[in-house]
Design an enzyme around this catalytic site. Structure first.
Site, PDB file in Angstrom:
ATOM      1  N   ASP A 193      -6.278  -4.874  -5.483  1.00 37.15           N
ATOM      2  CA  ASP A 193      -6.061  -3.493  -5.047  1.00 37.15           C
ATOM      3  C   ASP A 193      -4.690  -2.962  -5.487  1.00 37.15           C
ATOM      4  OD1 ASP A 193      -7.482  -5.297  -3.408  1.00 37.15           O
ATOM      5  OD2 ASP A 193      -7.600  -3.907  -1.745  1.00 37.15           O
ATOM      6  N   ASP A 235       0.803  -1.227   0.000  1.00 38.07           N
ATOM      7  CA  ASP A 235       0.000   0.000   0.000  1.00 38.07           C
ATOM      8  C   ASP A 235       0.837   1.278   0.000  1.00 38.07           C
ATOM      9  OD1 ASP A 235      -2.497  -1.208  -0.160  1.00 38.07           O
ATOM     10  OD2 ASP A 235      -2.507  -1.630   1.976  1.00 38.07           O
TER      11      ASP A 235
HETATM   12  N1  GLY Z   1      -7.080  -1.743  -0.228  1.00 41.38           N
HETATM   13  C1  GLY Z   1      -7.850  -2.147   0.887  1.00 41.38           C
HETATM   14  C2  GLY Z   1      -9.300  -2.024   0.673  1.00 41.38           C
HETATM   15  O1  GLY Z   1      -9.760  -1.672  -0.404  1.00 41.38           O
HETATM   16  O2  GLY Z   1     -10.022  -2.286   1.616  1.00 41.38           O
END
Ligand code: GLY
Length: 379
Positions: free
Chosen positions: A151, A91
């Site tokens: 993601d 992330d």
């Molecule tokens: N990237 C984490 C979520 O979308 O919850």
């Protein structure tokens, strides 16, 4: 439409201004409780979304109080990466694109650029040669962690950008390799998507798809599908790879097909009516992807279709989901869902039917993209 959008940005601006002190010296929590965010440190995967929407609102109307906070944020992001505070995650892209890359693109801030490049190096460390993908969460070199998640497509721009500014091709190559591994595995034959995909730790070969935040392994998590839509569009922007266009239209059409009457998805696309919670953030993410990709689609009929989708979704978000300055909230967009427990997933019930920080960000980004069509993205 333009008037509606302008009014909506003004509302977001007013809320951000009156809640600035709520978060001073920190950041909003990942999600609200009863639609009110608390104050958090720079720890989770989400603080960059707050920095990002302050940059957006400051672009809309320059504000010295926003700029003072933004300066503090850049120092906080430097401290975070220097001290490796919760950086063992892919992330880093979400965190550093919207804070330090944005600062560099908007102001030429060299300190912010250097900080984002440190983050890009840390992200590059997560590239697994055995499988050719960026590992999502957790410690590296642990067989059970050998997987990617959809993601991550939004974390690739940090790497593409790092190549642009350094001239070192390795970042771009890793991002593109990840893309080429992820898409054929994570997109199913009908253009629905898996949330996560595991790879054999010994051979690097694809093993199986699974969910974490979706309803079940063979359903489609709404936000995952939206990450797919926007993630493909962002990689198209950096690679110009035309094979991405049919994938983009496929995942977009699947998303649109399962929207309920007001065009805002339930948290999993399994649900198309009833009382399950919505995920307004998925709608905001998807609409940003459509706005980005519309710039490159040459098929005029499909472009028109995208315009209709965008208008339907954004009007519904503004009319039915956006906070108003007079509301007792410090969030911008209601009815997001972070994680919903189901009988089939391993996700806790948290941030259900609440404001979620990335929902606020993507909502403002979508408004900005419509308000200022030549807006230069932070990704
Ligand atoms: N990237 C984490 C979520 O979308 O919850």
């Amino acid at each position: 439409m333009r008037h509606l959008v302008e009014q909506a940005i003004n509302n977001a601006y007013e809320i951000a201004q009156r809640s600035l002190e709520d978060f001073r010296g920190g950041f909003p929590t990942t999600y609200s409780t009863n639609n009110v965010y608390g104050k958090a440190t720079n720890y989770e995967w989400t603080p960059g979304f707050y920095t990002g929407y302050l940059w957006l609102l400051n672009e809309y109307k320059e504000n010295p109080s926003f700029l003072a906070v933004l300066e503090e944020h850049i120092r906080s992001f430097r401290e975070r990466i220097d001290q490796k505070i919760c950086t063992e995650t892919h992330d880093l892209g979400f965190l550093y694109s919207l804070s330090c890359v944005a600062a560099y693109k908007l102001t030429g801030d060299e300190f912010a650029k250097e900080t984002a490049l440190i983050a890009a190096d840390e992200l590059a460390r997560r590239f697994r040669t055995n499988g050719q993908f960026i590992q999502a969460w957790g410690k590296l070199d642990v067989p059970n962690n050998h997987r990617l998640i959809i993601d991550c497509l939004l974390n690739l721009p940090l790497l593409y950008w790092a190549t642009e500014v350094t001239g070192d091709k390795k970042y771009h190559e890793m991002a593109y390799a990840h893309l080429k591994t992820a898409l054929p595995n994570i997109i199913r034959g009908d253009y629905s998507t898996h949330h996560t995909y595991y790879f054999d730790y010994e051979t690097g070969k694809p093993s199986y798809g699974a969910t974490h935040q979706g309803y079940k392994n063979d359903s489609t998590w709404a936000r995952g599908q939206a990450w797919g839509i926007y993630g493909i569009a962002l990689s198209y922007e950096y690679t110009g790879d035309d094979s991405l266009i049919p994938l983009f239209t496929g995942v977009t059409e699947y998303f649109m097909r399962y929207l309920p009457i007001d065009s805002i998805p339930y948290w999993d696309l399994t649900f198309t009516e009833g009382d399950e919670p919505r995920d307004s953030s998925a709608a905001a993410i998807a609409v940003c992807g459509m706005l980005e990709m519309k710039k490159y689609i040459k098929d005029e009929v499909y472009c028109k279709k995208l315009e209709e989708y965008i208008e339907r979704i954004i009007s519904s978000l503004i009319k039915n989901y956006a906070a108003k300055p007079e509301d007792t909230t410090n969030g911008l967009l209601y009815k997001g869902t972070y994680g919903r427990k189901s009988p089939y997933n391993d996700c806790p019930n948290h941030g259900v039917d609440e404001c979620v920080l990335w929902g606020d960000y993507f909502y403002v980004e979508a408004l900005m993209r419509i308000y200022k069509p030549d807006w230069k993205m932070y990704w």
